[in-house]
Design an enzyme around this catalytic site. Structure first.
Site, PDB file in Angstrom:
ATOM      1  N   TYR A 208      22.202 -40.634 -43.455  1.00 14.90           N
ATOM      2  CA  TYR A 208      20.866 -40.059 -43.407  1.00 14.90           C
ATOM      3  C   TYR A 208      20.586 -39.467 -44.798  1.00 14.90           C
ATOM      4  O   TYR A 208      21.348 -39.678 -45.737  1.00 14.90           O
ATOM      5  CB  TYR A 208      20.792 -38.996 -42.310  1.00 14.90           C
ATOM      6  CG  TYR A 208      20.621 -39.550 -40.903  1.00 14.90           C
ATOM      7  CD1 TYR A 208      21.174 -40.782 -40.537  1.00 14.90           C
ATOM      8  CD2 TYR A 208      19.928 -38.840 -39.939  1.00 14.90           C
ATOM      9  CE1 TYR A 208      21.006 -41.286 -39.261  1.00 14.90           C
ATOM     10  CE2 TYR A 208      19.763 -39.336 -38.643  1.00 14.90           C
ATOM     11  CZ  TYR A 208      20.307 -40.562 -38.316  1.00 14.90           C
ATOM     12  OH  TYR A 208      20.140 -41.061 -37.049  1.00 14.90           O
TER      13      TYR A 208
ATOM     14  N   ARG B 299      29.936 -39.546 -25.681  1.00 12.21           N
ATOM     15  CA  ARG B 299      29.847 -40.618 -24.684  1.00 12.21           C
ATOM     16  C   ARG B 299      30.453 -40.226 -23.345  1.00 12.21           C
ATOM     17  O   ARG B 299      29.929 -40.588 -22.287  1.00 12.21           O
ATOM     18  CB  ARG B 299      30.536 -41.882 -25.224  1.00 12.21           C
ATOM     19  CG  ARG B 299      29.777 -42.597 -26.322  1.00 12.21           C
ATOM     20  CD  ARG B 299      30.588 -43.705 -26.950  1.00 12.21           C
ATOM     21  NE  ARG B 299      31.725 -43.187 -27.705  1.00 12.21           N
ATOM     22  CZ  ARG B 299      32.624 -43.944 -28.333  1.00 12.21           C
ATOM     23  NH1 ARG B 299      32.527 -45.265 -28.258  1.00 12.21           N
ATOM     24  NH2 ARG B 299      33.602 -43.410 -29.020  1.00 12.21           N
TER      25      ARG B 299
END
Length: 402
Positions: free
Chosen positions: A173, A349
């Site tokens: 990013y 997750r």
């Protein structure tokens, strides 16, 4: 730290000015539940469930600091209009006994300029494989504006009731792309030497600290390894971590790896669901994924605590509290992290599959996550992040945004 003296991962712990009920953090995973860039009931429920399930803190992702800093136009971006919804969100998390953190950042070259309607920005001009558009070189004025945007986002986070912010310095990013020798070809004070490439990271962390003081905890998510030849690597990450520690801007670092721009699966490990990614994409990107997806969406074997080897090197170099991410799925892994000197662990997750996993581990220490690391949750961010084995139906987003 010996095995008999390490902290209890389920006991309360101090993080900067706040106390968490335990050392387990729900890591930021893009939720795909903000179609109008505002909080929805579905986003609130997404975070309420792991809070009720026992985590010490839930991290809301991704709270962009500027409109062009979103990965796509439906993503939250921090502005006065979003504050009332954020307050409802944090109230719901707090009601379940957990703290709330806002991940703030700018997607930089990972932003979808076509979706956002404004060009993506990076240290150097290039072409985006995500939007099929030119990525513009950030000017020094852009850098100053984005740095101040982080400070403003942190102020909005306080208004929205958050206990912490996590500054995104990973995954290539905006800030992470400046750290990368591969992506940063600048010749000014923000390019070249590691000291120059790390300047924006240090200035951003300082701007956030100056803006909020000790009113909330400040974490940062720092890449250890981009997973890309010629990219940012752990030896440089050690030095950056040491600089950040010396600057005194942060209360903790969460360690990560991978490049959402160039090698996204390096972060996740496990199966690479190329067909599912293609199905989730609009044309012509769908066709591109079908044709060359194997070159971009690579497959890496999964193992528990897969970031530990890199993270140990950071742990040996700094005293700053560290959050271990990557393959934390059971009590044994959590205890290993504590024994290795990490103050916190982060889960992602595994909590998509079982939001109540922490409570179940607290009740029975031998409980293991049911996550099979198929990574089919990853393409669901476009329709509402979820475990498809538990909930195969896309999220029905409410029309009443807050």
């Amino acid at each position: 730290m010996s095995e008999t003296t390490h902290p209890d991962v389920l006991a309360p712990a101090q993080l900067g000015p706040i106390t968490l009920r335990n050392r387990i953090i729900k890591s930021a995973t893009f939720e795909g539940r903000t179609p109008k860039a505002l909080v929805t009931d579905e986003l609130i429920e997404f975070h309420r469930r792991p809070a009720a399930g026992g985590v010490g803190m839930s991290t809301v992702a991704y709270c962009a600091v500027a409109p062009e800093g979103r990965t796509e136009r439906g993503q939250l971006w921090m502005r006065p209009e979003v504050v009332p919804g954020l307050r409802r969100l944090t109230d719901a998390i707090h009601a379940e006994g957990a703290a709330a953190s806002a991940q703030i950042g700018h997607a930089g070259p990972v932003a979808n300029g076509k979706s956002n309607g404004v060009p993506a920005l990076a240290p150097s001009a290039s072409f985006s494989p995500l939007s099929l558009q030119k990525i513009h070189r950030a000017t020094t004025a852009d850098i100053a504006r984005i740095t101040e945007g982080h400070a403003n986002a942190a102020r909005h986070a306080i208004e929205g009731g958050f206990d912490a912010v996590e500054i995104h310095f990973g995954h290539n990013y905006f800030a992470s792309s400046f750290l990368s020798p591969k992506l940063n070809r600048r010749k000014d004070n923000y390019g070249g030497s590691l000291e120059n490439r790390a300047r924006i990271v240090r200035e951003t962390a300082r701007a956030v600290r100056d803006a909020v003081g000790d009113r909330i905890a400040i974490l940062a998510k720092l890449n250890m390894d981009d997973g890309v030849p010629g990219g940012f690597w752990v030896d440089e990450a050690i030095q950056v971590a040491q600089w950040l520690e010396a600057d005194g801007s942060l209360d903790a670092l969460e360690l990560t790896m991978g490049s959402s721009l160039l090698n996204p699966m390096y972060l996740f490990k496990g199966d690479a669901p190329i067909r599912d990614f293609a199905a989730a994409m609009p044309q012509p990107i769908r066709l591109g994924v079908q044709l060359v997806g194997k070159a971009f969406i690579k497959e890496y074997p999964y193992r528990d605590l897969f970031m530990l080897e890199h993270a140990r090197q950071i742990r040996a170099a700094v005293k700053l509290p560290l959050v271990l991410l990557g393959g934390v799925t059971d009590r044994a892994g959590m205890d290993t992290a504590m024994a290795e000197g990490f103050e916190f662990v982060a889960m992602a997750r595994a909590l998509l599959r079982e939001p109540d996993l922490v409570n179940r581990i607290a009740a029975e220490s031998k409980t293991r996550s049911l996550c099979i690391h198929c990574n089919k949750c990853m393409p669901t961010i476009f329709s509402g992040a979820r475990c498809v084995l538990v909930d195969p139906v896309p999220v029905r987003r409410s029309s009443s945004d807050s």
